[in-house]
Design an enzyme around this catalytic site. Sequence first.
Site, PDB file in Angstrom:
ATOM      1  N   GLY A  11      74.952  76.070  30.009  1.00 48.71           N
ATOM      2  CA  GLY A  11      75.312  77.405  29.537  1.00 48.71           C
ATOM      3  C   GLY A  11      74.886  77.581  28.095  1.00 48.71           C
ATOM      4  O   GLY A  11      75.026  76.667  27.289  1.00 48.71           O
ATOM      5  N   ARG A  72      69.109  75.544  35.302  1.00 49.30           N
ATOM      6  CA  ARG A  72      69.673  74.451  36.081  1.00 49.30           C
ATOM      7  C   ARG A  72      68.542  73.661  36.725  1.00 49.30           C
ATOM      8  O   ARG A  72      67.495  74.205  37.044  1.00 49.30           O
ATOM      9  CB  ARG A  72      70.548  75.005  37.192  1.00 49.30           C
ATOM     10  CG  ARG A  72      71.602  75.931  36.645  1.00 49.30           C
ATOM     11  CD  ARG A  72      72.865  75.742  37.364  1.00 49.30           C
ATOM     12  NE  ARG A  72      73.931  76.320  36.553  1.00 49.30           N
ATOM     13  CZ  ARG A  72      75.165  76.422  36.966  1.00 49.30           C
ATOM     14  NH1 ARG A  72      75.491  75.976  38.166  1.00 49.30           N
ATOM     15  NH2 ARG A  72      76.090  76.926  36.197  1.00 49.30           N
ATOM     16  N   ASP A 103      78.407  69.215  28.727  1.00 46.64           N
ATOM     17  CA  ASP A 103      78.660  68.020  29.498  1.00 46.64           C
ATOM     18  C   ASP A 103      77.485  67.639  30.409  1.00 46.64           C
ATOM     19  O   ASP A 103      77.007  66.505  30.390  1.00 46.64           O
ATOM     20  CB  ASP A 103      79.918  68.256  30.349  1.00 46.64           C
ATOM     21  CG  ASP A 103      80.467  66.973  30.890  1.00 46.64           C
ATOM     22  OD1 ASP A 103      80.876  66.123  30.067  1.00 46.64           O
ATOM     23  OD2 ASP A 103      80.462  66.808  32.119  1.00 46.64           O
ATOM     24  N   THR A 125      78.133  74.090  23.229  1.00 45.73           N
ATOM     25  CA  THR A 125      78.854  74.776  24.305  1.00 45.73           C
ATOM     26  C   THR A 125      80.014  75.512  23.677  1.00 45.73           C
ATOM     27  O   THR A 125      80.603  75.053  22.701  1.00 45.73           O
ATOM     28  CB  THR A 125      79.396  73.793  25.357  1.00 45.73           C
ATOM     29  OG1 THR A 125      80.340  74.501  26.190  1.00 45.73           O
ATOM     30  CG2 THR A 125      80.142  72.628  24.740  1.00 45.73           C
ATOM     31  N   ASP A 127      82.816  75.817  25.012  1.00 42.12           N
ATOM     32  CA  ASP A 127      84.067  75.323  25.595  1.00 42.12           C
ATOM     33  C   ASP A 127      84.811  74.301  24.733  1.00 42.12           C
ATOM     34  O   ASP A 127      85.970  74.008  24.977  1.00 42.12           O
ATOM     35  CB  ASP A 127      83.785  74.710  26.972  1.00 42.12           C
ATOM     36  CG  ASP A 127      83.185  75.716  27.939  1.00 42.12           C
ATOM     37  OD1 ASP A 127      83.519  76.906  27.832  1.00 42.12           O
ATOM     38  OD2 ASP A 127      82.362  75.322  28.786  1.00 42.12           O
ATOM     39  N   ASP A 129      84.579  71.124  24.634  1.00 43.67           N
ATOM     40  CA  ASP A 129      85.091  70.061  25.511  1.00 43.67           C
ATOM     41  C   ASP A 129      84.192  68.829  25.549  1.00 43.67           C
ATOM     42  O   ASP A 129      84.243  68.055  26.508  1.00 43.67           O
ATOM     43  CB  ASP A 129      85.258  70.620  26.933  1.00 43.67           C
ATOM     44  CG  ASP A 129      83.932  71.088  27.543  1.00 43.67           C
ATOM     45  OD1 ASP A 129      82.922  71.157  26.804  1.00 43.67           O
ATOM     46  OD2 ASP A 129      83.911  71.382  28.743  1.00 43.67           O
ATOM     47  N   ARG A 171      86.059  76.466  30.862  1.00 47.85           N
ATOM     48  CA  ARG A 171      85.993  75.486  31.965  1.00 47.85           C
ATOM     49  C   ARG A 171      87.323  74.739  32.107  1.00 47.85           C
ATOM     50  O   ARG A 171      88.355  75.397  32.197  1.00 47.85           O
ATOM     51  CB  ARG A 171      84.817  74.544  31.747  1.00 47.85           C
ATOM     52  CG  ARG A 171      83.466  75.315  31.887  1.00 47.85           C
ATOM     53  CD  ARG A 171      82.339  74.363  32.215  1.00 47.85           C
ATOM     54  NE  ARG A 171      82.496  73.127  31.459  1.00 47.85           N
ATOM     55  CZ  ARG A 171      82.055  71.947  31.864  1.00 47.85           C
ATOM     56  NH1 ARG A 171      81.410  71.845  32.987  1.00 47.85           N
ATOM     57  NH2 ARG A 171      82.233  70.884  31.110  1.00 47.85           N
TER      58      ARG A 171
END
Lengths: 320, 320, 320, 320
Positions: A11, A72, A103, A125, A127, A129, A171
């Site tokens: 992303g 992707r 990730d 990202t 996120d 994370d 996420r």
Amino acid sequence: MKRIGVLTSGGDAPGMNAAVRAIVRKGIYHGLEVYGINQGYNGLIHGNIQKLEAGSVGDIIQRGGTILQSARSEEFKTPEGQQKGIEQLKKHGIEALVVIGGDGSYQGAKKLTEQGFNCIGVPGTIDNDIPGTDFTIGFDTALNTVLDAIDKIRDTASSHERTFIIEVMGRNAGDIALWSGLAGGAESIIVPEENFEMKDVVERLQQGTKRGKRHSIIIVAEGVMSGNQFAEELKKAGVTGDTRVSVLGHIQRGGSPTAFDRVLASRLGARAVELLLEGKGGRAVGIQNNQLVDHDILEILGQPHTIDKNMYRLSKELSI
Amino acid sequence: MKRIGVLTSGGDAPGMNAAVRAIVRKGIYHGLEVYGINQGYNGLIHGNIQKLEAGSVGDIIQRGGTILQSARSEEFKTPEGQQKGIEQLKKHGIEALVVIGGDGSYQGAKKLTEQGFNCIGVPGTIDNDIPGTDFTIGFDTALNTVLDAIDKIRDTASSHERTFIIEVMGRNAGDIALWSGLAGGAESIIVPEENFEMKDVVERLQQGTKRGKRHSIIIVAEGVMSGNQFAEELKKAGVTGDTRVSVLGHIQRGGSPTAFDRVLASRLGARAVELLLEGKGGRAVGIQNNQLVDHDILEILGQPHTIDKNMYRLSKELSI
Amino acid sequence: MKRIGVLTSGGDAPGMNAAVRAIVRKGIYHGLEVYGINQGYNGLIHGNIQKLEAGSVGDIIQRGGTILQSARSEEFKTPEGQQKGIEQLKKHGIEALVVIGGDGSYQGAKKLTEQGFNCIGVPGTIDNDIPGTDFTIGFDTALNTVLDAIDKIRDTASSHERTFIIEVMGRNAGDIALWSGLAGGAESIIVPEENFEMKDVVERLQQGTKRGKRHSIIIVAEGVMSGNQFAEELKKAGVTGDTRVSVLGHIQRGGSPTAFDRVLASRLGARAVELLLEGKGGRAVGIQNNQLVDHDILEILGQPHTIDKNMYRLSKELSI
Amino acid sequence: MKRIGVLTSGGDAPGMNAAVRAIVRKGIYHGLEVYGINQGYNGLIHGNIQKLEAGSVGDIIQRGGTILQSARSEEFKTPEGQQKGIEQLKKHGIEALVVIGGDGSYQGAKKLTEQGFNCIGVPGTIDNDIPGTDFTIGFDTALNTVLDAIDKIRDTASSHERTFIIEVMGRNAGDIALWSGLAGGAESIIVPEENFEMKDVVERLQQGTKRGKRHSIIIVAEGVMSGNQFAEELKKAGVTGDTRVSVLGHIQRGGSPTAFDRVLASRLGARAVELLLEGKGGRAVGIQNNQLVDHDILEILGQPHTIDKNMYRLSKELSI
């Protein structure tokens, strides 16, 4: 080390361009040639690669998204795909690769490293994370986008004495929800890392009404459940007022990066190049305790994500 | 004329506060007393009324929402409810009422006028669907909020070569969709006022891809169908790429009003007071062909909304 | 501890309201009464004090400026003024005071502490120049305001092939200049903490022109010299092109605080109350290496401010 | 008509890119070839010209500045310079030229027209001072930039009970000052088109203080005098409080264009092409009374600029 490559994957996140710019310019400044791989691992496999000059990354520091695009690639998850990628890199004389992403991108970098190709991971990202860093590139921008939305929705919530449920991204991580909720003065913040009791949520709403609050805002991280599902649960729990759901969606990924994200991206991108210049590979760069750090990319993946429990507690104390 | 009232009703819109401020200050400047009715017609029925001073509306011109709040009132749709409202107004010595709001609010103002109570309607809604005015208060701000979202989403769409379907507000009107789509460079704009053929939409997508466009954005007005439904129809029509839906939702109602909306609100609010000072009632103010105008509120309602067909055509020509 | 006070002092900074909110709510949550002192130390001397409830600080987290207002006080710099302040605090039964502000405000807090009255300092200033903390409340918002201005000016600079000199705030500190310059991709950044040679600046401009850059942006911290003075020096050094100066001025102090500033303000404000609840006083709270910390306010003042030399070096490497 | 050209000239304005895009795409849609002249009339003389495709103007609708760049040209003010320009146009087979810019740009278009070369003028300037149109491209964006600055400065003004003098652009026109001042709730607005008495300004300040206002904002159009000069005059007139000056400067020219400006630019750019397709030349397009119009460019220039006197009066009534 003569020639390095850079790609963005997964992303997109605001600040990726600032990171690309830093990698290209830092590399050139120190005598390297820098090649851009377009469309992530998919472009890597297919040799979608071109040389980048200092001017190629001019006027992009302020742009959202990624000029290298992202995509992707199922094929790259296979050893054959990875081998194709490595062949492309060798064909272009590229000796090391900087991967900017989340990730999944790190998984790819790990695979290349395991197959003997030097990679450095840069955490990009929204996120927040990624293990090995307190902050990821894009998180601060996404936070401010969410916050702007909360501020706008509060105008309406306040005018109509409504309860708003706002579903935010992240996420499996609750950082966007927690930070934006604390900054936005939300009445309740629901994150994957902490259990919640619906009756507590209801109680907080009732206390707020009793105290004369004109609106209530509940932030729900997508990792817990959808905003609509939460609204149903709230209804089941007996909340009967005028409740609305807002799913912020993809606006959270875009926008011109904030100062924080541009600086972070510049520093981490440059640090990745420094590591390569020092002959290191298989590392993931990050910022921890306000210091630039790097970790073994093979070891770091899979570490569980945690949120700041003190901040979570604080959010409850301040929304009385 | 000694004492007038003001209320906001229906969905809130950025600039309502600027209109309230203008009504209060213009009134006081010309020797009137101005009373604020809280929570729309519901507050009117229940006598939720207080006097406003010049200072009461200080520091609000820049705020979204409405300090007078808004609320639904089923009771006010009945003659008994309307009578209660008139009694409250008389009890407070209020001789005329300015109503800021959209279609439903105008219906209320019409009812009061029919029952002999002087009302002036001021068009406040993001939907730009009120007859008798080219622009409503809040439309320009909502447009810019939508546009900011489109710009953000394009970052992501472009990075991933995606098609995005963005659902925007507007009730039965397509103005938000048309203007934001034209300003945002959308590939297709779907509005209630114009028929569309899904095969044209598909063709435009294919042409764009052929020409090398990295993203496609389709704006769908909520008055046509939901974004998710549109996505399904697009899929049925054979579009197989990476398509995402974004429902912008309530952020469209909030935010600090733009310069255009604050100026429009100030002018229309002041014009409403001028009409009352001239002894007129039962009017709806507006701006048409860049001139302040007023129409008979009884006659104006029910006129069909239209969009600018030239702009619609232009949007197709420019998104090649 | 039953009753505490809070005041804001010195130049206002975005996030001060979020800090006030945190102090009030955290205090009330733990059973304290919280009193607000209006207009800084000046209001303290004159007893401009009122009780704050949880609702008093509702809907302020997103507002710039400070609801408690700020003011200069020459009188408070004298022992007599300080004594008057302490008497007012005692008269209102206030046992400890939280002071939000910059260097001058800390001096006041230090004086009160020396005279035996418990104070906690919370760093609120856009200048990021308070010892004992990596970041001050307001710095991140100011940075983003400056960055937005740089982005806007680059549009014009690029369209006209101009050199722009942008003067930014920061008093004697260069943090705003350094961070915004790095984030804005400035060609040169002039800060008080680092010497500069005008011939290096000229050389960088010439290299940029040679490389085909369409614009050059030079950020000058006000602590070095004014933008206009710098323009004259540049002219003396032989730069003859189309050079413009922009002094950003007071817009840098305003605006809705960013997520980072609201979170930081909430955490630091709450931490100040925790210290008081633990019976501590004479402390200055801060964030260092991403951890909340507190230092002896008597010892911390006067420590010299430094900038991050690595970031400074990086800014040169990336603007090639 | 087979081939047309487009250039931007004078000070850049947000929305110029949207106009360029509209001209290029509208032209191509109707079978024309469109050539871009870089760097205004200077580039015209020197043949800095290239063909533009539909894709050349992709992803620019949201960008400030002008991708065609702008520049001054003393040479083009001479008949010889103009002749050189016409020769370049003929050499490239360009049969007509669209000029986007302000007053000076129109003078150039007029000269070309007088020499027999078909030109269409499109009003692009933030100053809103072009005859034949109610609004110029860039005005709305500049207004909102100024308004954002006023809102930010009010935060600080309010926190410190200060008077702020804000100098805004507009050359000899007062539209930016008037509109932003009305939208920003300024206490006084000083424009070139209306005389002012300093004692009235002072009186308004005093009334405001008496009424309890916490801040006063005075907007001064650069066409009247500088902000600093106004501050001195105010001091001479006996105002002794804490007065600050803010010169907004070049940020007013930049930034992503608003929805209004993008739509206006798209419509006017397209209209210019339509006129050429209809075989017309020597026209200036505009929007008047919300309708697209065009005037003889030879006749229109030199018409005096006026402001809306009702709006000016209203600004005084609403800032009590």
